[in-house]
Write a protein that holds these residues in place. Structure first.
Motif, PDB file in Angstrom:
ATOM      1  N   PRO A  17      18.640  -1.892  -3.974  1.00 58.38           N
ATOM      2  CA  PRO A  17      19.472  -1.541  -2.833  1.00 58.38           C
ATOM      3  C   PRO A  17      20.153  -0.184  -3.019  1.00 58.38           C
ATOM      4  O   PRO A  17      20.586   0.160  -4.121  1.00 58.38           O
ATOM      5  CB  PRO A  17      20.525  -2.654  -2.771  1.00 58.38           C
ATOM      6  N   GLY A  18      20.228   0.590  -1.941  1.00 57.49           N
ATOM      7  CA  GLY A  18      20.911   1.878  -1.968  1.00 57.49           C
ATOM      8  C   GLY A  18      20.066   3.022  -2.491  1.00 57.49           C
ATOM      9  O   GLY A  18      20.565   4.128  -2.668  1.00 57.49           O
ATOM     10  N   VAL A  19      18.777   2.778  -2.737  1.00 56.30           N
ATOM     11  CA  VAL A  19      17.883   3.826  -3.229  1.00 56.30           C
ATOM     12  C   VAL A  19      16.945   4.243  -2.110  1.00 56.30           C
ATOM     13  O   VAL A  19      16.373   3.404  -1.414  1.00 56.30           O
ATOM     14  CB  VAL A  19      17.073   3.340  -4.451  1.00 56.30           C
ATOM     15  N   THR A  20      16.808   5.552  -1.933  1.00 57.25           N
ATOM     16  CA  THR A  20      15.949   6.120  -0.893  1.00 57.25           C
ATOM     17  C   THR A  20      14.824   6.911  -1.549  1.00 57.25           C
ATOM     18  O   THR A  20      15.023   7.540  -2.582  1.00 57.25           O
ATOM     19  CB  THR A  20      16.766   7.067   0.013  1.00 57.25           C
ATOM     20  N   HIS A  21      13.645   6.886  -0.925  1.00 59.77           N
ATOM     21  CA  HIS A  21      12.493   7.673  -1.387  1.00 59.77           C
ATOM     22  C   HIS A  21      12.195   8.739  -0.341  1.00 59.77           C
ATOM     23  O   HIS A  21      12.010   8.434   0.826  1.00 59.77           O
ATOM     24  CB  HIS A  21      11.280   6.763  -1.581  1.00 59.77           C
ATOM     25  N   GLY A  52       7.935   3.816  -3.368  1.00 63.09           N
ATOM     26  CA  GLY A  52       8.266   2.993  -2.201  1.00 63.09           C
ATOM     27  C   GLY A  52       8.648   1.578  -2.602  1.00 63.09           C
ATOM     28  O   GLY A  52       9.593   0.997  -2.059  1.00 63.09           O
ATOM     29  N   GLU A  53       7.913   1.015  -3.566  1.00 61.76           N
ATOM     30  CA  GLU A  53       8.234  -0.329  -4.055  1.00 61.76           C
ATOM     31  C   GLU A  53       9.600  -0.355  -4.732  1.00 61.76           C
ATOM     32  O   GLU A  53      10.393  -1.265  -4.510  1.00 61.76           O
ATOM     33  CB  GLU A  53       7.160  -0.807  -5.035  1.00 61.76           C
ATOM     34  N   VAL A  54       9.868   0.649  -5.554  1.00 57.60           N
ATOM     35  CA  VAL A  54      11.161   0.701  -6.252  1.00 57.60           C
ATOM     36  C   VAL A  54      12.298   0.850  -5.245  1.00 57.60           C
ATOM     37  O   VAL A  54      13.321   0.172  -5.347  1.00 57.60           O
ATOM     38  CB  VAL A  54      11.179   1.840  -7.293  1.00 57.60           C
ATOM     39  N   ALA A  55      12.123   1.737  -4.259  1.00 54.73           N
ATOM     40  CA  ALA A  55      13.166   1.930  -3.244  1.00 54.73           C
ATOM     41  C   ALA A  55      13.389   0.649  -2.441  1.00 54.73           C
ATOM     42  O   ALA A  55      14.519   0.358  -2.028  1.00 54.73           O
ATOM     43  CB  ALA A  55      12.793   3.083  -2.315  1.00 54.73           C
ATOM     44  N   GLY A  56      12.335  -0.130  -2.227  1.00 52.84           N
ATOM     45  CA  GLY A  56      12.472  -1.397  -1.519  1.00 52.84           C
ATOM     46  C   GLY A  56      13.144  -2.474  -2.362  1.00 52.84           C
ATOM     47  O   GLY A  56      13.802  -3.366  -1.833  1.00 52.84           O
ATOM     48  N   MET A  57      12.968  -2.406  -3.674  1.00 60.36           N
ATOM     49  CA  MET A  57      13.532  -3.420  -4.576  1.00 60.36           C
ATOM     50  C   MET A  57      14.998  -3.176  -4.893  1.00 60.36           C
ATOM     51  O   MET A  57      15.765  -4.126  -5.042  1.00 60.36           O
ATOM     52  CB  MET A  57      12.773  -3.419  -5.916  1.00 60.36           C
ATOM     53  N   ARG A 112       5.552   5.479 -14.348  1.00 55.34           N
ATOM     54  CA  ARG A 112       5.418   4.028 -14.300  1.00 55.34           C
ATOM     55  C   ARG A 112       6.658   3.444 -13.622  1.00 55.34           C
ATOM     56  O   ARG A 112       7.749   3.999 -13.702  1.00 55.34           O
ATOM     57  CB  ARG A 112       5.272   3.468 -15.701  1.00 55.34           C
ATOM     58  N   LYS A 113       6.465   2.306 -12.983  1.00 55.68           N
ATOM     59  CA  LYS A 113       7.556   1.663 -12.254  1.00 55.68           C
ATOM     60  C   LYS A 113       8.738   1.362 -13.179  1.00 55.68           C
ATOM     61  O   LYS A 113       9.887   1.590 -12.815  1.00 55.68           O
ATOM     62  CB  LYS A 113       7.067   0.379 -11.594  1.00 55.68           C
ATOM     63  N   ALA A 114       8.472   0.880 -14.376  1.00 60.89           N
ATOM     64  CA  ALA A 114       9.546   0.519 -15.316  1.00 60.89           C
ATOM     65  C   ALA A 114      10.367   1.759 -15.702  1.00 60.89           C
ATOM     66  O   ALA A 114      11.590   1.679 -15.823  1.00 60.89           O
ATOM     67  CB  ALA A 114       8.966  -0.135 -16.559  1.00 60.89           C
ATOM     68  N   ASP A 115       9.694   2.894 -15.882  1.00 60.39           N
ATOM     69  CA  ASP A 115      10.412   4.138 -16.226  1.00 60.39           C
ATOM     70  C   ASP A 115      11.311   4.593 -15.083  1.00 60.39           C
ATOM     71  O   ASP A 115      12.419   5.074 -15.316  1.00 60.39           O
ATOM     72  CB  ASP A 115       9.418   5.250 -16.576  1.00 60.39           C
ATOM     73  N   VAL A 116      10.833   4.456 -13.849  1.00 60.64           N
ATOM     74  CA  VAL A 116      11.633   4.855 -12.682  1.00 60.64           C
ATOM     75  C   VAL A 116      12.867   3.962 -12.562  1.00 60.64           C
ATOM     76  O   VAL A 116      13.982   4.441 -12.335  1.00 60.64           O
ATOM     77  CB  VAL A 116      10.795   4.819 -11.391  1.00 60.64           C
TER      78      VAL A 116
END
Length: 137
Positions: free
Chosen positions: A80-84, A73-78, A125-129
């Motif tokens: 643009p154009g990414v959906t979870h 959710g954090e990655v999708a919010g950070m 991990r967030k960095a890997d995603v």
């Protein structure tokens, strides 16, 4: 004496297996069996992202699934154009079998066309995603 040697051998092998499992769990990597698979809004139950889609397979009693939901959710919010999209694995056994999902959480990274480009079994991990998203664009 042979009993001690056997105990030490078992401990070494078990420790190595545990370290290998921990190292591999949650790593985002390319899987050969995903080559060419495409998923659309009908299979996922939600619209694909403009740039990429993060698909999470979860189960109700999975503690790492909650942490994975937060990270994705954090990655999708950070970005643009990414959906979870989160899918209940128990409710979608047909899709789980088709994609070869063996444990929860499992995360698939899809490009804009719905093609599977990366997969992570376990809590990523967030960095890997974020790094995997670079290849989806």
């Amino acid at each position: 004496m042979t009993g001690v040697v056997m105990c030490v051998t078992v401990l070494v092998v078990a420790s190595a297996a545990g370290v290998l499992h921990k190292w591999r769990s949650g790593r985002v990597r390319v899987r050969g069996r995903d080559e060419g698979k495409r998923l659309g809004a009908a299979e996922l139950g939600g619209e694909l992202g403009e740039r990429a889609t993060l698909v999470q397979f979860s189960s109700a009693f999975c503690a790492p699934c909650r942490a994975t939901r937060r990270v994705l959710g954090e990655v999708a919010g950070m970005v643009p154009g990414v959906t979870h999209i989160e899918i209940d694995a128990e409710a979608r056994l047909d899709l789980v079998r088709e994609l070869g999902i063996l444990k929860t959480p499992t995360v698939l990274v899809l490009d804009a066309g719905g093609r599977v480009v990366r997969r992570a079994a376990g809590q990523p991990r967030k960095a890997d995603v974020i790094a995997a998203l670079g290849e989806a664009v």
